[in-house]
Design a protein around this motif. Structure first.
Motif, PDB file in Angstrom:
ATOM      1  N   ASP A   1       0.837  -1.209   0.000  1.00  0.00           N
ATOM      2  CA  ASP A   1       0.000   0.000   0.000  1.00  0.00           C
ATOM      3  C   ASP A   1       0.866   1.251   0.000  1.00  0.00           C
ATOM      4  O   ASP A   1       0.603   2.208  -0.742  1.00  0.00           O
ATOM      5  N   TRP A   2       1.909   1.248   0.830  1.00  0.00           N
ATOM      6  CA  TRP A   2       2.810   2.407   0.891  1.00  0.00           C
ATOM      7  C   TRP A   2       3.490   2.627  -0.455  1.00  0.00           C
ATOM      8  O   TRP A   2       3.558   3.753  -0.949  1.00  0.00           O
ATOM      9  N   SER A   3       4.001   1.556  -1.042  1.00  0.00           N
ATOM     10  CA  SER A   3       4.703   1.648  -2.316  1.00  0.00           C
ATOM     11  C   SER A   3       3.776   2.175  -3.416  1.00  0.00           C
ATOM     12  O   SER A   3       4.178   3.007  -4.237  1.00  0.00           O
ATOM     13  N   THR A   4       2.542   1.714  -3.405  1.00  0.00           N
ATOM     14  CA  THR A   4       1.566   2.163  -4.407  1.00  0.00           C
ATOM     15  C   THR A   4       1.269   3.653  -4.254  1.00  0.00           C
ATOM     16  O   THR A   4       1.182   4.390  -5.245  1.00  0.00           O
ATOM     17  N   GLN A   5       1.141   4.102  -3.017  1.00  0.00           N
ATOM     18  CA  GLN A   5       0.765   5.490  -2.764  1.00  0.00           C
ATOM     19  C   GLN A   5       1.931   6.465  -2.919  1.00  0.00           C
ATOM     20  O   GLN A   5       1.748   7.572  -3.418  1.00  0.00           O
ATOM     21  N   HIS A   6       3.131   6.040  -2.504  1.00  0.00           N
ATOM     22  CA  HIS A   6       4.250   6.986  -2.453  1.00  0.00           C
ATOM     23  C   HIS A   6       5.350   6.712  -3.469  1.00  0.00           C
ATOM     24  O   HIS A   6       6.207   7.562  -3.685  1.00  0.00           O
ATOM     25  N   GLY A   7       5.370   5.515  -4.045  1.00  0.00           N
ATOM     26  CA  GLY A   7       6.329   5.210  -5.107  1.00  0.00           C
ATOM     27  C   GLY A   7       7.699   4.803  -4.630  1.00  0.00           C
ATOM     28  O   GLY A   7       8.471   4.212  -5.384  1.00  0.00           O
ATOM     29  N   HIS A   8       8.049   5.107  -3.399  1.00  0.00           N
ATOM     30  CA  HIS A   8       9.359   4.723  -2.863  1.00  0.00           C
ATOM     31  C   HIS A   8       9.271   4.665  -1.344  1.00  0.00           C
ATOM     32  O   HIS A   8       8.360   5.224  -0.738  1.00  0.00           O
ATOM     33  N   PHE A   9      10.240   3.980  -0.752  1.00  0.00           N
ATOM     34  CA  PHE A   9      10.338   3.950   0.702  1.00  0.00           C
ATOM     35  C   PHE A   9      11.327   5.018   1.154  1.00  0.00           C
ATOM     36  O   PHE A   9      12.278   5.333   0.458  1.00  0.00           O
ATOM     37  N   ALA A  10      11.064   5.571   2.323  1.00  0.00           N
ATOM     38  CA  ALA A  10      11.910   6.656   2.821  1.00  0.00           C
ATOM     39  C   ALA A  10      13.325   6.154   3.093  1.00  0.00           C
ATOM     40  O   ALA A  10      13.520   5.062   3.617  1.00  0.00           O
ATOM     41  N   SER A  11      14.306   6.968   2.732  1.00  0.00           N
ATOM     42  CA  SER A  11      15.717   6.661   2.979  1.00  0.00           C
ATOM     43  C   SER A  11      16.507   7.948   2.794  1.00  0.00           C
ATOM     44  O   SER A  11      16.025   8.922   2.215  1.00  0.00           O
ATOM     45  N   TRP A  12      17.730   7.952   3.283  1.00  0.00           N
ATOM     46  CA  TRP A  12      18.564   9.132   3.076  1.00  0.00           C
ATOM     47  C   TRP A  12      18.843   9.351   1.587  1.00  0.00           C
ATOM     48  O   TRP A  12      18.996  10.489   1.147  1.00  0.00           O
ATOM     49  N   GLU A  13      18.906   8.272   0.832  1.00  0.00           N
ATOM     50  CA  GLU A  13      19.144   8.446  -0.602  1.00  0.00           C
ATOM     51  C   GLU A  13      17.995   9.213  -1.238  1.00  0.00           C
ATOM     52  O   GLU A  13      18.210  10.106  -2.074  1.00  0.00           O
ATOM     53  N   GLN A  14      16.765   8.890  -0.826  1.00  0.00           N
ATOM     54  CA  GLN A  14      15.597   9.619  -1.333  1.00  0.00           C
ATOM     55  C   GLN A  14      15.585  11.063  -0.830  1.00  0.00           C
ATOM     56  O   GLN A  14      15.163  11.979  -1.544  1.00  0.00           O
ATOM     57  N   PHE A  15      16.047  11.266   0.393  1.00  0.00           N
ATOM     58  CA  PHE A  15      16.016  12.602   0.990  1.00  0.00           C
ATOM     59  C   PHE A  15      17.242  13.435   0.634  1.00  0.00           C
ATOM     60  O   PHE A  15      17.343  14.594   1.051  1.00  0.00           O
ATOM     61  N   TRP A  16      18.201  12.873  -0.123  1.00  0.00           N
ATOM     62  CA  TRP A  16      19.487  13.521  -0.320  1.00  0.00           C
ATOM     63  C   TRP A  16      19.394  14.969  -0.813  1.00  0.00           C
ATOM     64  O   TRP A  16      20.076  15.849  -0.258  1.00  0.00           O
ATOM     65  N   PRO A  17      18.580  15.303  -1.819  1.00  0.00           N
ATOM     66  CA  PRO A  17      18.549  16.710  -2.252  1.00  0.00           C
ATOM     67  C   PRO A  17      18.181  17.665  -1.120  1.00  0.00           C
ATOM     68  O   PRO A  17      18.767  18.750  -1.002  1.00  0.00           O
TER      69      PRO A  17
END
Length: 403
Positions: free
Chosen positions: A237-253
């Motif tokens: 459900d999370w993946s469908t709604q948000h497309g990715h899981f939270a991580s520092w790589e995702q938050f890097w910018p």
């Protein structure tokens, strides 16, 4: 009703966790399991892959009866303070025992180890200082001091190079220093080591292995066998709604922007930023295209990956040394979720619970709680950057989950 407490992150809740809580309940001869769970940022200095409300649902579906939150002040701290906050809350909510997973699997060596270090505390601290002066990291210096002591006074001790043994030791240390009557118990880890990758056909894997598998493939089917079906469904459900899981790589910018908008002097305001590393953080942020690239440039013999991540977490959320100085022990217990049996326990023992039990926080004025709510808001904004139509629940408006 007897309650056994467990300290968890559930990032995510997997089959090994299900085994642990079942064993904890059996060994403690408890009627219910109470989990004190980290919120949106975790002890290794990283964002949780899904938010705390999703992880609370996983926990309740997996057999936990009550989930309470370990405040940010403790959930992102080094092992000593992490354990102190967790055991304080489990004692306050009237748990008669706490159970932790360990590589050792027997409680006597933990008690022997605590007795060794507590009895020879001054020698232990001197040996740590001696090792640090050689340029060794703090974890390596701790291990050096422990090795020297255990060789001098031989007995049945634990291996303090193992991550779960380390945490277990600090839980017992915290209970002793708090003079809590809570009973320590340990459950042996099974099948998968802390850092082991997910093995094909396995039904048990570590949370670290699961996250690495998802970071490599982003295909949930690769980890389906090691998760209860409810955890798998919540992650889907999370993946469908948000497309990715939270991580520092995702938050890097956003993390890179946060670092570069500060001067090196300004960075020293934040927790764990010490000894001139602020200059290295800014220098690396200017030339790195990814979080992993940044970390490879900054980590060193003296600064471990985990220590750097924790200071980055504090910079990212704006948690300062001044704030930390004014925050003492928790003055509340925040309830995240409960089963029907858990609700019955709270009703029966409400007068014996040592701290106020908070279910709705919007009207509560508390500095430690304000740090939690702010961290959750930062986390939500970071997750939502690319998915504006799927808003995460506002932390201060969300009531406890009932299941």
């Amino acid at each position: 009703m007897k309650a056994v407490g467990i300290v968890v992150e559930y990032n995510p809740f997997h089959n090994g966790h299900a085994y642990h809580l079942q064993q904890a309940k059996a060994v403690a001869q408890a009627d219910i399991v109470i989990a004190v769970m980290s919120g949106t940022f975790l002890q290794r200095g990283e964002p949780a892959m899904v938010d705390k409300w999703t992880r609370t649902k996983m926990a309740l579906a997996g057999g936990v009866d009550i989930v309470i939150e370990l405040p940010y002040v403790y959930s992102t701290a080094a092992a000593t303070d992490f354990a102190k906050g967790a055991i304080f809350l489990l004692s306050a909510i009237n748990c008669h025992a706490f159970a932790f997973g360990s590589e050792n699997g027997a409680i006597a060596p933990f008690l022997n180890t605590f007795q060794l270090i507590d009895t020879h505390r001054s020698d232990y601290n001197m040996l740590i200082k001696e090792s640090l002066q050689t340029g060794a990291s703090y974890p390596k210096s701790l291990h050096y001091a422990y090795t020297q002591l255990s060789q001098k006074f031989p007995a049945d001790y634990i291996d303090l190079s193992q991550p779960n043994n380390i945490l277990g030791f600090h839980y017992i240390e915290a209970a002793a220093h708090l003079k809590s009557a809570i009973q320590p118990l340990t459950i042996p880890r099974i099948a998968a080591g802390y850092h082991e990758p997910v093995q094909q056909g396995a039904t048990i894997a570590s949370a670290t292995g699961i996250r690495k598998a998802l970071a490599t493939t982003n295909e949930l089917q690769h980890i389906q066998n090691v998760l209860p079906h409810t955890s798998f469904d919540y992650l889907m459900d999370w993946s469908t709604q948000h497309g990715h899981f939270a991580s520092w790589e995702q938050f890097w910018p956003l993390l890179q922007f946060t670092l570069l908008r500060h001067t090196s002097h300004e960075l020293t305001r934040y927790m764990e930023v010490t000894e001139g590393i602020e200059h290295a953080l800014i220098k690396a942020a200017k030339t790195s295209n990814s979080f992993n690239d940044f970390m490879e440039k900054v980590k060193s013999k003296r600064y471990t990956w985990t220590r750097i991540q924790r200071m980055l977490t504090h910079i990212y959320t704006g948690y300062t040394k001044e704030q930390a100085h004014h925050l003492d022990k928790p003055s509340y217990i925040r309830l995240l979720g409960m089963s029907a049996v858990g609700q019955a326990y709270l009703g029966q023992y409400k007068k014996q619970i040592e701290l106020p039990l908070i279910s709705r926080v919007a009207a509560i004025k508390n500095d430690m709680l304000a740090v939690d709510i702010h961290a959750a808001e930062i986390y939500n904004i970071s997750v939502e950057q690319q998915v504006k139509h799927n808003r995460l629940p506002k932390d201060y408006q969300t009531p406890p989950i009932r299941m």
